[in-house]
Each structure stands twice: as structure tokens, then as C-alpha cells.
Design an enzyme around this catalytic site. Structure first.
Site, PDB file in Angstrom:
ATOM      1  N   PRO A 170      -4.934  32.061   0.240  1.00  0.00           N
ATOM      2  CA  PRO A 170      -6.038  31.776  -0.705  1.00  0.00           C
ATOM      3  C   PRO A 170      -6.629  30.378  -0.548  1.00  0.00           C
ATOM      4  CG  PRO A 170      -4.259  32.908  -1.816  1.00  0.00           C
ATOM      5  CD  PRO A 170      -3.742  32.582  -0.453  1.00  0.00           C
ATOM      6  N   ALA A 180      -7.076  27.318  -2.291  1.00  0.00           N
ATOM      7  CA  ALA A 180      -8.068  26.851  -3.263  1.00  0.00           C
ATOM      8  C   ALA A 180      -8.709  25.553  -2.796  1.00  0.00           C
ATOM      9  CB  ALA A 180      -7.411  26.643  -4.625  1.00  0.00           C
ATOM     10  N   HIS A 201      -0.285  23.390  -1.719  1.00  0.00           N
ATOM     11  CA  HIS A 201       0.668  23.164  -2.803  1.00  0.00           C
ATOM     12  C   HIS A 201       1.908  24.043  -2.681  1.00  0.00           C
ATOM     13  CE1 HIS A 201      -2.727  21.071  -4.706  1.00  0.00           C
ATOM     14  NE2 HIS A 201      -1.779  20.405  -5.306  1.00  0.00           N
ATOM     15  N   ALA A 243       5.046  32.888   5.181  1.00  0.00           N
ATOM     16  CA  ALA A 243       3.872  32.015   5.263  1.00  0.00           C
ATOM     17  C   ALA A 243       4.337  30.600   5.539  1.00  0.00           C
ATOM     18  CB  ALA A 243       3.079  32.066   3.954  1.00  0.00           C
ATOM     19  N   GLY A 244       3.666  29.944   6.488  1.00  0.00           N
ATOM     20  CA  GLY A 244       3.998  28.565   6.809  1.00  0.00           C
ATOM     21  C   GLY A 244       4.315  28.400   8.279  1.00  0.00           C
ATOM     22  N   GLY A 245       3.484  27.665   9.001  1.00  0.00           N
ATOM     23  CA  GLY A 245       3.725  27.406  10.414  1.00  0.00           C
ATOM     24  C   GLY A 245       3.353  28.549  11.335  1.00  0.00           C
ATOM     25  N   GLY A 273      -2.988  30.315   6.841  1.00  0.00           N
ATOM     26  CA  GLY A 273      -4.038  29.482   6.275  1.00  0.00           C
ATOM     27  C   GLY A 273      -4.500  28.392   7.212  1.00  0.00           C
ATOM     28  N   THR A 274      -3.560  27.572   7.681  1.00  0.00           N
ATOM     29  CA  THR A 274      -3.898  26.405   8.498  1.00  0.00           C
ATOM     30  C   THR A 274      -4.732  26.773   9.721  1.00  0.00           C
ATOM     31  OG1 THR A 274      -1.983  25.125   7.745  1.00  0.00           O
ATOM     32  CG2 THR A 274      -2.903  24.546   9.891  1.00  0.00           C
TER      33      THR A 274
END
Length: 375
Positions: free
Chosen positions: A20, A22, A199, A238-240, A261-262
Site C-alpha cells: 500500500p 501510504a 512503517h 514482504a520485505g527485501g 513495494g520498494t
């Protein structure tokens, strides 16, 4: 307990969720991810559904309309409701930023900053049954694919009500949080590793960050999978996750999807693209709560270094989340409106693997690359 394929359940071509994000993601990004076969997301934390005005509902309609599909993840923040800052907290915040912003002509801007709650928790909406019912009715009319929560979850009654509309997901950063989500009827868990940008979704032991195990995405996924493998709950690390190989790894290990996301930060559909298309990629990231009031991973810049090094106050003596973040955003906007302070005070959220960004590529092109191993 067996469970139907998440791909089939959501009618997706690829098991890729857009984070998402934000303040970073846009309806255009969500639309491009959906068009490429994944699941786009719309962050709703800045929409205040507690007010009598219809503005928040109008904005939600416009977001969905701009996305071009209701097959999205509508994401809410669900942290504990914070009180407005005390005078001491407000004064400490202003003292900190007077030390950080070197240009004397902006001292008055800092001193006149007002504090408001800029990030509305779903728990606040739950306090007003009429407004809650209105929001639930709106969600029924939209019929999104997923309704998700970050920083915690609403009451069991609301979870049950929302599950009649869509799959309900929430973020966990530890096995304890994952078990809590499962025991409260959540359909799926976003397993946010410490590498992730933005976050940190921690909601148990929130006020004791030293108790956070700081699990990597890989460790968190395997730990939760081992514990909840037969419980019929969807697991989405999620992450990396920024490369085709990392996507394929988690899917081969039994993940139902991955959230990314990144990888999209430098695309033209990202609100942060101006910064991420110009930076070197050699910068490190740091987790800090001093800008927004909650721990968040961001690119380490001279501004972030100044905030961390010049701060003299414990976090509890600064404005809480929502209020601190709103004040920072107002300050950043004012400095820009007044010609700039001669320094970049941006808060650029990004994961540890931000150096793998594909500059010059659109969201659609990034999706094509991420899915090339998934034919």
C-alpha cells in the site's frame, strides 16, 4: 487444513501484491500492477472517515475510479488511538526542529506549526457506530478483493463483517503477532521482515521496541509457516523482495503470494520517483521513529542524521504518531512553499534492497521483470 489457491480466490494471474505504501503509491501504480496480473493497493490512512463531511467517501470513490478496478487491496491503519500532544511534547518537537533546520528565517514557521491527527486509525472509526456502519456500507458497494490492516486489527465483530465483503489480511512482524491474527479470524497475514521499507507494522509490545526480534523476512516466513502451516491461513512475505529470484524463492517455499513495494519506488507512478530516480543507490537505510512517531525504515540522508543526532528527548516526550507525522508534513510543505530551506528534509521510505531499483522503468515494466520466472 487445506485452502483454495489464493490466485484463484482473487482471480490473479500472478501472486504479487503491491504494498500500500501510504504517501508513495498512487491509483496509477495500483492500476498498472493490476493490469500486469497482480493485486494493486490503495492506502486509506489519511482519509478521515470519523468526520461528518462526505469528503473522505468522495476521495475513496475517486481513488477507486482512478484505479479503474475494484480488484484492489484497501489498506487501513489500526493503531491504538492517540491523544493530542501535550504542551511539553509540542514544545520539544519545535525545539528539535529548530536545531535541525539551520536557516533562521524558518524558525517562525516551526514555532507556528499546529498539531492535528493526520493518520486516522480504524479503531477511531469503530468508536462511532453510525460512521462505522456508513464505511462498511461503502466497502460493500466497492467489493474490493482484500481489506487489510497495519499496526493491528479491529474487533472480532468487524472482522467477521468485513469477511463477508472481501478477504481480510493484516501485518505481523513476529510469530506472536501472527498467532494473534490467526486466532482472531484473519484470512491472511502479511509477514513484514525487518528489511521492509516504510512503517514497521509491530502491534504487540509497541512501546517496548527492544523486544522486537527484528526477524528477517526469510526467518519470519519460515518460523510462521512452520507454526501455522496447517491452519488454512494465507501467508504473504514482504520485505527485501525486489528480484525475480526472490519472488520465485518464496513461492517455491510455499508462500501464497509476495508483497512488494520498494521495487516500484523509482517508477513514474510513484510519488517518490523524483528522489529515487536521482539518488545514487549507495545510501544506507535506517529505522527511526523520530519523524513520524513510529519506527519506519527510510533512506539515511543528512536530514535524517541531523534529526537522530540532535534529538535530546525520549520518544514519549515527543508528539505521538499521527500528530508528529502531520506536523512534519506541514513543516515540509511550508518550507517548500517559502522557497525551500536550502536543504532537503524529505523522509524517503525504502527497504534495505533499494539499491536494486530499476530506474527508468514503469510499474508495468517492473512487473514484467518480477514475473518473468513465473510463466
Amino acid at each position: 487444513m487445506s485452502k483454495p489457491s489464493l490466485l484463484k480466490k482473487l482471480n490473479l494471474k500472478y501472486p504479487i501484491f503491491q504494498s500500500p505504501m501510504a504517501g508513495v503509491s498512487t491509483p496509477e501504480m495500483a492500476s498498472a500492477v493490476a493490469a500486469a496480473g497482480g493485486l494493486g493497493a490503495l492506502p486509506l490512512a489519511t482519509l478521515d472517515f470519523t468526520q461528518d463531511s462526505v469528503t473522505a467517501f468522495e476521495k475513496l470513490d475517486k481513488l477507486v475510479e482512478a484505479t479503474g478496478t475494484n480488484a484492489v487491496n484497501l489498506n487501513f491503519f489500526c493503531h491504538e488511538v492517540e491523544s493530542p500532544p501535550s504542551q511539553v511534547q509540542a514544545d520539544n518537537w519545535k525545539a528539535l526542529y529548530r536545531n535541525v533546520i539551520a536557516d533562521a528565517k524558518f524558525k517562525q514557521v516551526i514555532d507556528s506549526t499546529k498539531f492535528a491527527n493526520g493518520n486516522i486509525s480504524f479503531k477511531e472509526i469503530e468508536r462511532d457506530q453510525d460512521k462505522l456502519a456508513k464505511l462498511v456500507d461503502k466497502l460493500k458497494s466497492i467489493k474490493p478483493s482484500i481489506i487489510s490492516f497495519h499496526f493491528g486489527i479491529p474487533s472480532n465483530n468487524i472482522i467477521d463483517e468485513l469477511k463477508k465483503i472481501a478477504l481480510v489480511f493484516a501485518t505481523a512482524t513476529s510469530l506472536q503477532e501472527a498467532r494473534h491474527l490467526k486466532s482472531n479470524g484473519i484470512d491472511g497475514i502479511i509477514l513484514q521482515g525487518i528489511e521492509a521499507g516504510g512503517h514497521r507494522g509491530q502491534f504487540i509490545d509497541t512501546f517496548q521496541p527492544h523486544l522486537d526480534e527484528d526477524l528477517s523476512t526469510q526467518a519470519l516466513f519460515h518460523k510462521v509457516k512452520q507454526s501455522l502451516a496447517n491452519d488454512g491461513i494465507y501467508l504473504v512475505p514482504a520485505g527485501g523482495i525486489t528480484s525475480p529470484n526472490s519472488v520465485k524463492y518464496y513461492l517455491n517455499q510455499g508462500a501464497d503470494a509476495v508483497q512488494i513495494g520498494t521495487a516500484f519506488l523509482a517508477t513514474p507512478e510513484s510519488s517518490s520517483s523524483k528522489f529515487f530516480t536521482k539518488y545514487s543507490g549507495e545510501e544506507s537505510t535506517v529505522m527511526t521513529a523520530l519523524v513520524s512517531g513510529k519506527p519506519a525504515r527510510c533512506v539515511r540522508t543528512p536530514f535524517i542524521d541531523d534529526v537522530v543526532q540532535k534529538n535530546q528527548f525520549p520518544l514519549s516526550d515527543l508528539p505521538p504518531y499521527g500528530y508528529a507525522y502531520d506536523a512534519y508534513k506541514k513543516l515540509k510543505g511550508e518550507l517548500g512553499a517559502n522557497g525551500g530551506a536550502g536543504e532537503d528534509i524529505g523522509f524517503y521510505l525504502a527497504g534495505q534492497n533499494h539499491f536494486q531499483l530499476r530506474k527508468g522503468k514503469s510499474t508495468s515494466e517492473v512487473m514484467q521483470e518480477l514475473t518473468r520466472e513465473l510463466a
